[in-house]
Write a protein that holds these residues in place. Structure first.
Motif, PDB file in Angstrom:
ATOM      1  N   GLY A 157      -2.405  53.922  93.156  1.00 30.00           N
ATOM      2  CA  GLY A 157      -1.521  55.081  93.312  1.00 30.00           C
ATOM      3  C   GLY A 157      -2.126  56.324  92.676  1.00 30.00           C
ATOM      4  N   ASP A 158      -2.652  56.174  91.467  1.00 28.28           N
ATOM      5  CA  ASP A 158      -3.288  57.303  90.782  1.00 28.28           C
ATOM      6  C   ASP A 158      -4.538  57.763  91.528  1.00 28.28           C
ATOM      7  OD1 ASP A 158      -1.312  57.159  88.842  1.00 28.28           O
ATOM      8  OD2 ASP A 158      -2.590  56.169  87.343  1.00 28.28           O
ATOM      9  N   THR A 159      -5.337  56.812  91.995  1.00 25.24           N
ATOM     10  CA  THR A 159      -6.536  57.161  92.766  1.00 25.24           C
ATOM     11  C   THR A 159      -6.138  57.936  94.021  1.00 25.24           C
ATOM     12  OG1 THR A 159      -7.852  55.306  91.950  1.00 25.24           O
ATOM     13  CG2 THR A 159      -8.497  56.223  94.070  1.00 25.24           C
ATOM     14  N   GLY A 160      -5.104  57.494  94.698  1.00 29.37           N
ATOM     15  CA  GLY A 160      -4.656  58.171  95.914  1.00 29.37           C
ATOM     16  C   GLY A 160      -4.260  59.614  95.674  1.00 29.37           C
ATOM     17  N   ARG A 161      -3.523  59.869  94.592  1.00 33.93           N
ATOM     18  CA  ARG A 161      -3.125  61.240  94.265  1.00 33.93           C
ATOM     19  C   ARG A 161      -4.359  62.093  93.955  1.00 33.93           C
ATOM     20  NH1 ARG A 161       1.102  58.287  92.689  1.00 33.93           N
ATOM     21  NH2 ARG A 161       0.358  57.734  90.616  1.00 33.93           N
ATOM     22  N   GLU A 162      -5.294  61.541  93.203  1.00 33.05           N
ATOM     23  CA  GLU A 162      -6.525  62.260  92.862  1.00 33.05           C
ATOM     24  C   GLU A 162      -7.352  62.537  94.119  1.00 33.05           C
ATOM     25  OE1 GLU A 162      -7.689  63.262  89.568  1.00 33.05           O
ATOM     26  OE2 GLU A 162      -5.551  62.943  89.198  1.00 33.05           O
ATOM     27  N   LEU A 163      -7.416  61.561  95.015  1.00 30.39           N
ATOM     28  CA  LEU A 163      -8.190  61.714  96.240  1.00 30.39           C
ATOM     29  C   LEU A 163      -7.580  62.767  97.156  1.00 30.39           C
ATOM     30  CD1 LEU A 163     -10.545  60.900  98.021  1.00 30.39           C
ATOM     31  CD2 LEU A 163      -9.207  58.926  98.788  1.00 30.39           C
ATOM     32  N   GLU A 164      -6.266  62.785  97.275  1.00 33.45           N
ATOM     33  CA  GLU A 164      -5.617  63.807  98.096  1.00 33.45           C
ATOM     34  C   GLU A 164      -5.861  65.203  97.534  1.00 33.45           C
ATOM     35  OE1 GLU A 164      -1.621  62.150  98.215  1.00 33.45           O
ATOM     36  OE2 GLU A 164      -1.957  61.511 100.292  1.00 33.45           O
ATOM     37  N   ALA A 165      -5.784  65.364  96.207  1.00 31.03           N
ATOM     38  CA  ALA A 165      -6.048  66.669  95.577  1.00 31.03           C
ATOM     39  C   ALA A 165      -7.508  67.077  95.789  1.00 31.03           C
ATOM     40  CB  ALA A 165      -5.717  66.615  94.085  1.00 31.03           C
ATOM     41  N   ALA A 166      -8.418  66.127  95.643  1.00 38.39           N
ATOM     42  CA  ALA A 166      -9.846  66.417  95.833  1.00 38.39           C
ATOM     43  C   ALA A 166     -10.134  66.790  97.282  1.00 38.39           C
ATOM     44  CB  ALA A 166     -10.686  65.212  95.418  1.00 38.39           C
ATOM     45  N   THR A 167      -9.490  66.111  98.217  1.00 34.33           N
ATOM     46  CA  THR A 167      -9.700  66.406  99.634  1.00 34.33           C
ATOM     47  C   THR A 167      -9.247  67.832  99.953  1.00 34.33           C
ATOM     48  OG1 THR A 167      -9.483  64.069 100.221  1.00 34.33           O
ATOM     49  CG2 THR A 167      -9.178  65.658 101.996  1.00 34.33           C
ATOM     50  N   ALA A 168      -8.141  68.256  99.374  1.00 33.23           N
ATOM     51  CA  ALA A 168      -7.656  69.626  99.584  1.00 33.23           C
ATOM     52  C   ALA A 168      -8.650  70.641  99.008  1.00 33.23           C
ATOM     53  CB  ALA A 168      -6.278  69.804  98.959  1.00 33.23           C
ATOM     54  N   GLN A 169      -9.187  70.364  97.823  1.00 33.37           N
ATOM     55  CA  GLN A 169     -10.170  71.265  97.222  1.00 33.37           C
ATOM     56  C   GLN A 169     -11.458  71.298  98.034  1.00 33.37           C
ATOM     57  OE1 GLN A 169     -10.846  71.011  92.999  1.00 33.37           O
ATOM     58  NE2 GLN A 169      -8.696  70.629  92.581  1.00 33.37           N
ATOM     59  N   LEU A 170     -11.897  70.140  98.497  1.00 28.63           N
ATOM     60  CA  LEU A 170     -13.100  70.085  99.325  1.00 28.63           C
ATOM     61  C   LEU A 170     -12.888  70.844 100.631  1.00 28.63           C
ATOM     62  CD1 LEU A 170     -14.227  66.386  98.777  1.00 28.63           C
ATOM     63  CD2 LEU A 170     -15.553  68.440  98.180  1.00 28.63           C
ATOM     64  N   ALA A 171     -11.709  70.720 101.216  1.00 27.83           N
ATOM     65  CA  ALA A 171     -11.427  71.426 102.470  1.00 27.83           C
ATOM     66  C   ALA A 171     -11.595  72.929 102.285  1.00 27.83           C
ATOM     67  CB  ALA A 171     -10.026  71.090 102.971  1.00 27.83           C
TER      68      ALA A 171
END
Length: 163
Positions: free
Chosen positions: A22-36
């Motif tokens: 769950g924590d990894t998923g939240r971090e990954l979604e935030a990182a994906t938005a920043q990468l975008a």
């Protein structure tokens, strides 16, 4: 836009996943938005795909849960990380689950900084020009390194470029 595929797999049972995933998923979604935002001017769009694995797949190979691929390579390859295992909780029962070790630090939940670093490395590779061998004679036989383009190279006379 050129897509940069990001795939995240994790165990899901009864609609639930463990705290680590769950924590990894939240971090990954935030990182994906920043990468975008960072990659948009370069014409690269990160595309996040979240895949679920079931209990049977998890029991046969627990290290497949909380696993991430960016542009076709596991995140541990981008980061030079080691994969490990540690005791998890709740949904995972008493199983050991995936961890990664980067720079002497072990992560159970992968922080967004690691995803961003790996994503930028992947984007850099996506933008890299073709190697001289793929560009033809004008690029690879234009002269020896440090020499002017008119300086002969060993293979120029034979017409055999770069070996």
């Amino acid at each position: 836009m050129k897509p940069m595929q990001i795939v995240w797999r994790r165990l899901v049972m009864g609609g639930e996943t463990c705290t680590r995933c769950g924590d990894t998923g939240r971090e990954l979604e935030a990182a994906t938005a920043q990468l975008a935002a960072a990659l948009r001017p370069l014409g690269i769009e990160p595309v996040l795909e979240m895949q679920q694995i079931d209990e049977a797949a998890f029991k046969s190979n627990p290290s497949e849960s909380n696993r991430v691929w960016i542009a076709g390579k596991p995140i541990e390859e981008w980061l030079g990380a080691e994969v490990g295992m540690s005791r998890c909780c709740s949904v995972c029962g008493d199983s050991d689950c995936r961890t990664i070790e980067v720079g002497g630090r072990t992560y159970e939940a992968i922080p967004q900084e690691q995803f961003i670093q790996a994503g930028l490395m992947a984007a850099s590779q996506m933008l890299a020009p073709a190697s001289p061998l793929n560009r033809g004679a004008a690029s690879c036989c234009s002269g020896a390194a440090g020499a002017p383009p008119s300086a002969p190279t060993p293979n120029r006379a034979s017409g055999d470029c770069c070996g």
